[in-house]
Write an enzyme that holds these catalytic residues in place. Structure first.
Site, PDB file in Angstrom:
ATOM      1  CB  SER A  83      -0.905   0.035   1.234  1.00 36.57           C
ATOM      2  OG  SER A  83      -1.662  -1.137   1.322  1.00 36.57           O
TER       3      SER A  83
HETATM    4  N1  SAH Z   1      -0.678  -5.064   4.013  1.00 32.99           N
HETATM    5  C1  SAH Z   1       0.142  -5.313   2.849  1.00 32.99           C
HETATM    6  C2  SAH Z   1      -0.552  -5.009   1.551  1.00 32.99           C
HETATM    7  C3  SAH Z   1      -1.685  -5.924   1.305  1.00 32.99           C
HETATM    8  S1  SAH Z   1      -2.105  -6.264  -0.349  1.00 32.99           S
HETATM    9  C4  SAH Z   1       1.483  -4.627   2.936  1.00 32.99           C
HETATM   10  O1  SAH Z   1       1.761  -3.927   3.922  1.00 32.99           O
HETATM   11  O2  SAH Z   1       2.296  -4.829   2.038  1.00 32.99           O
HETATM   12  C5  SAH Z   1      -3.361  -7.430  -0.008  1.00 32.99           C
HETATM   13  C6  SAH Z   1      -2.879  -8.806   0.298  1.00 32.99           C
HETATM   14  O3  SAH Z   1      -3.999  -9.585   0.693  1.00 32.99           O
HETATM   15  C7  SAH Z   1      -2.280  -9.531  -0.894  1.00 32.99           C
HETATM   16  O4  SAH Z   1      -0.983  -9.942  -0.592  1.00 32.99           O
HETATM   17  C8  SAH Z   1      -3.196 -10.734  -1.106  1.00 32.99           C
HETATM   18  O5  SAH Z   1      -2.534 -11.903  -1.541  1.00 32.99           O
HETATM   19  C9  SAH Z   1      -3.791 -10.915   0.277  1.00 32.99           C
HETATM   20  N2  SAH Z   1      -5.074 -11.613   0.349  1.00 32.99           N
HETATM   21  C10 SAH Z   1      -6.117 -11.600  -0.514  1.00 32.99           C
HETATM   22  N3  SAH Z   1      -7.135 -12.368  -0.059  1.00 32.99           N
HETATM   23  C11 SAH Z   1      -6.715 -12.882   1.129  1.00 32.99           C
HETATM   24  C12 SAH Z   1      -7.310 -13.755   2.087  1.00 32.99           C
HETATM   25  N4  SAH Z   1      -8.542 -14.244   1.929  1.00 32.99           N
HETATM   26  N5  SAH Z   1      -6.598 -14.069   3.200  1.00 32.99           N
HETATM   27  C13 SAH Z   1      -5.345 -13.597   3.373  1.00 32.99           C
HETATM   28  N6  SAH Z   1      -4.725 -12.771   2.502  1.00 32.99           N
HETATM   29  C14 SAH Z   1      -5.402 -12.412   1.404  1.00 32.99           C
END
Ligand code: SAH
Length: 213
Positions: free
Chosen positions: A64
């Site tokens: 993000s």
């Molecule tokens: N917080 C992160 C950015 C998140 S991007 C940072 O600091 O870099 C969103 C993430 O959610 C992605 O890596 C994606 O693979 C994950 N994601 C999507 N659906 C999910 C689920 N059901 N459970 C866990 N992770 C999930």
């Protein structure tokens, strides 16, 4: 870029996030000054680690933008004794910022390769109180529940009920709620009488996916 320049860039970005009103709380400002964002991006993105933009981290996912991490961290009101659950580890950057402000962060990630990426990033950054769990976090992580705070960093069509269930009374959950292209940043506070919801404006996150646990 050499480490000295990285530090200068980190300070510049932190000052900018303060000037723009995204960072307010001294201990959160300190955390932003300490966490090396360059360790959470891909090698080709290192020189842009302190631009206030999201970056691709592979597998169609992103780290993000720093201002979004600042907004969410401030809204979560992190306290030293808090146990926090994150859904969507991605790079591990948001979890590391929180780890400086709370006791423990449990963070779930669906994509196994990103679990490895985040674990390596956390280790390089010297972060020890973040536990990365591989699996579908949409149902939370009941093993460590209840949590003082829950942060969802992928877009969900509605606030997942099981996450509210895993929140302590008085606890705060923050999540981007809406469709695939645009969401509303929602804060839910669990009270004696129910759940109080507040909106904090538009945001764009990658979607929450469902998978096998
Ligand atoms: N917080 C992160 C950015 C998140 S991007 C940072 O600091 O870099 C969103 C993430 O959610 C992605 O890596 C994606 O693979 C994950 N994601 C999507 N659906 C999910 C689920 N059901 N459970 C866990 N992770 C999930």
């Amino acid at each position: 870029m050499n480490p000295g320049n990285m530090q200068k860039e980190r300070k510049n970005l932190t000052d900018r996030l303060i000037a723009e009103g995204f960072l307010k709380t001294p201990k959160i400002i300190k955390a932003f000054g300490e966490v090396p964002r360059e360790e959470f991006v891909l090698p080709r993105g290192r020189d842009y680690a302190y631009a206030d933009t999201p970056q691709g981290i592979g597998y169609g996912q992103t780290i993000s933008a720093p201002h979004m991490v600042a907004i969410m961290t401030e809204l979560l009101e992190p306290k030293p004794k808090d146990k926090v659950l994150e859904v969507g580890t991605g790079s591990g950057y948001q979890a590391t910022i929180l780890s400086k402000l709370v006791k423990t962060v449990y963070t779930t990630e669906l994509t196994p390769e990103l679990v490895e990426f985040a674990r390596a990033n956390l280790q390089r950054a010297g972060c020890k109180n973040v536990k990365v769990i591989q699996g579908d976090g949409s149902k939370g992580y009941s093993k460590e529940a209840p949590y003082d705070k829950i942060i969802v960093t992928c877009a969900c069509p509605a606030v997942p009920k099981s996450l509210i269930e895993q929140l302590k009374q008085g606890g705060i959950l923050i999540a981007p709620v809406g469709g695939a292209w645009m969401q509303d940043l929602k804060l839910c506070k669990k009270t004696k009488s129910g759940v109080e919801e507040k909106s904090y404006g538009g945001c764009v996150f990658v979607p929450l996916r469902h998978g096998k646990n």
